[in-house]
Enzyme design. Sequence first.
Site, PDB file in Angstrom:
ATOM      1  N   ASN A  11       0.874  -1.180   0.000  1.00 28.53           N
ATOM      2  CA  ASN A  11       0.000   0.000   0.000  1.00 28.53           C
ATOM      3  C   ASN A  11       0.910   1.228   0.000  1.00 28.53           C
ATOM      4  O   ASN A  11       1.536   1.531   1.009  1.00 28.53           O
ATOM      5  CB  ASN A  11      -0.885  -0.043   1.256  1.00 28.53           C
ATOM      6  CG  ASN A  11      -1.706   1.218   1.428  1.00 28.53           C
ATOM      7  OD1 ASN A  11      -1.777   2.064   0.530  1.00 28.53           O
ATOM      8  ND2 ASN A  11      -2.331   1.360   2.590  1.00 28.53           N
ATOM      9  N   TRP A  12       0.968   1.884  -1.145  1.00 29.34           N
ATOM     10  CA  TRP A  12       1.886   3.024  -1.265  1.00 29.34           C
ATOM     11  C   TRP A  12       1.373   4.289  -0.572  1.00 29.34           C
ATOM     12  O   TRP A  12       2.087   5.277  -0.494  1.00 29.34           O
ATOM     13  CB  TRP A  12       2.159   3.320  -2.748  1.00 29.34           C
ATOM     14  CG  TRP A  12       3.137   2.384  -3.374  1.00 29.34           C
ATOM     15  CD1 TRP A  12       3.796   1.355  -2.773  1.00 29.34           C
ATOM     16  CD2 TRP A  12       3.578   2.389  -4.744  1.00 29.34           C
ATOM     17  NE1 TRP A  12       4.618   0.720  -3.678  1.00 29.34           N
ATOM     18  CE2 TRP A  12       4.502   1.338  -4.888  1.00 29.34           C
ATOM     19  CE3 TRP A  12       3.273   3.185  -5.857  1.00 29.34           C
ATOM     20  CZ2 TRP A  12       5.140   1.064  -6.102  1.00 29.34           C
ATOM     21  CZ3 TRP A  12       3.894   2.902  -7.070  1.00 29.34           C
ATOM     22  CH2 TRP A  12       4.822   1.859  -7.176  1.00 29.34           C
ATOM     23  N   GLU A 100      -6.404   4.852   8.207  1.00 25.18           N
ATOM     24  CA  GLU A 100      -6.148   6.285   7.984  1.00 25.18           C
ATOM     25  C   GLU A 100      -7.421   7.026   7.568  1.00 25.18           C
ATOM     26  O   GLU A 100      -7.775   8.012   8.216  1.00 25.18           O
ATOM     27  CB  GLU A 100      -4.956   6.445   7.027  1.00 25.18           C
ATOM     28  CG  GLU A 100      -3.658   6.096   7.781  1.00 25.18           C
ATOM     29  CD  GLU A 100      -2.552   5.466   6.949  1.00 25.18           C
ATOM     30  OE1 GLU A 100      -2.615   5.514   5.715  1.00 25.18           O
ATOM     31  OE2 GLU A 100      -1.615   4.903   7.562  1.00 25.18           O
ATOM     32  N   GLY A 173       3.184   1.862  10.888  1.00 29.71           N
ATOM     33  CA  GLY A 173       4.170   2.933  10.739  1.00 29.71           C
ATOM     34  C   GLY A 173       4.933   3.249  12.016  1.00 29.71           C
ATOM     35  O   GLY A 173       5.598   4.272  12.119  1.00 29.71           O
ATOM     36  N   GLY A 227       2.992  -1.175   4.218  1.00 29.68           N
ATOM     37  CA  GLY A 227       3.095   0.249   3.918  1.00 29.68           C
ATOM     38  C   GLY A 227       4.530   0.620   3.591  1.00 29.68           C
ATOM     39  O   GLY A 227       5.033   0.384   2.487  1.00 29.68           O
ATOM     40  N   GLY A 228       5.236   1.190   4.575  1.00 30.78           N
ATOM     41  CA  GLY A 228       6.580   1.736   4.392  1.00 30.78           C
ATOM     42  C   GLY A 228       7.538   0.836   3.618  1.00 30.78           C
ATOM     43  O   GLY A 228       8.212   1.296   2.689  1.00 30.78           O
TER      44      GLY A 228
HETATM   45  P1  13P Z   1       3.404   0.061   7.660  1.00 31.10           P
HETATM   46  O1  13P Z   1       3.845  -1.203   6.965  1.00 31.10           O
HETATM   47  O2  13P Z   1       4.162   1.276   7.200  1.00 31.10           O
HETATM   48  O3  13P Z   1       3.370  -0.103   9.145  1.00 31.10           O
HETATM   49  O4  13P Z   1       1.875   0.335   7.191  1.00 31.10           O
HETATM   50  C1  13P Z   1       0.944  -0.675   7.276  1.00 31.10           C
HETATM   51  C2  13P Z   1      -0.268  -0.262   6.557  1.00 31.10           C
HETATM   52  O5  13P Z   1      -0.970   0.638   6.970  1.00 31.10           O
HETATM   53  C3  13P Z   1      -0.591  -0.947   5.292  1.00 31.10           C
HETATM   54  O6  13P Z   1      -1.863  -0.634   4.839  1.00 31.10           O
END
Ligand code: 13P
Length: 245
Positions: A11-12, A100, A173, A227-228
């Site tokens: 997920n960018w 989010e 995150g 995410g990251g």
């Molecule tokens: P991170 O991998 O940056 O913790 O984010 C997870 C996320 O929200 C994927 O949708």
Amino acid sequence: MSVRKPVIAGNWKMHMTCVQTKQYLSQFLPLIQSTSDDRHLVIAPPFTAISTFAESALGSRLELSSQNVHWEDDGAFTAEVSPLMLLEHDVRYAIVGHSEPRKYFSESDEQINRRAISAQAHGLIPIVCVGETDDQRERGEEERVIRRQVEQGLEEIDPKRLVVAYEPIWAIGTGKTCEASEANRICGLIRKWVDAPDLIVQYGGSVKPGNIDEIMNMSDIDGVLVGGASLDPESFARIANYKRK
Ligand code: 13P
């Protein structure tokens, strides 16, 4: 043998221009050339990069996801994107109910449910995210919170064309990963509550090259939402190439 084919998804979020998307794919695609086809590989770029992404990834095994989808086909809904617009670009999945938009735009379980229903009606596979906050976990409320999100968010949804992502908000995150055994327990509970033994349940929250193998070796976790670590082609390729014992 389980029929649950894992879904490894990046997920960018609000990252990556079209130029960066092209650069990324030129590095990433060679790294997944010999990845086993026992897993789906998916990336959710921002809406503005979807068209570039679709062109650059054409002919590869990489599948496209959107980061949201609206419940109407068209209309006066400023800033929203309709399922028809996504289908034009061969989008296959749609993330809905991520923590989010739940937090910053007060997305409700009812709205999330309408988005998921619309996605399925158009042949898209919704990736419905659920998960508790830090406070809710400290109060021991995580099961109640997630069960409510599952029951309300997944009403009238066909579990055979669905992915649920368990993303504990305190692990997103933050670098704090949920213990693999605890993530496994919650993913198993979600599958039980939905009452669908073949339901794909992912884990998300600080997934990295260093913890992917442990996570993917859990019996009830069928993939990850990253995410990251999905923003760097090498680290996401390592995640895509996870090893099962
Ligand atoms: P991170 O991998 O940056 O913790 O984010 C997870 C996320 O929200 C994927 O949708």
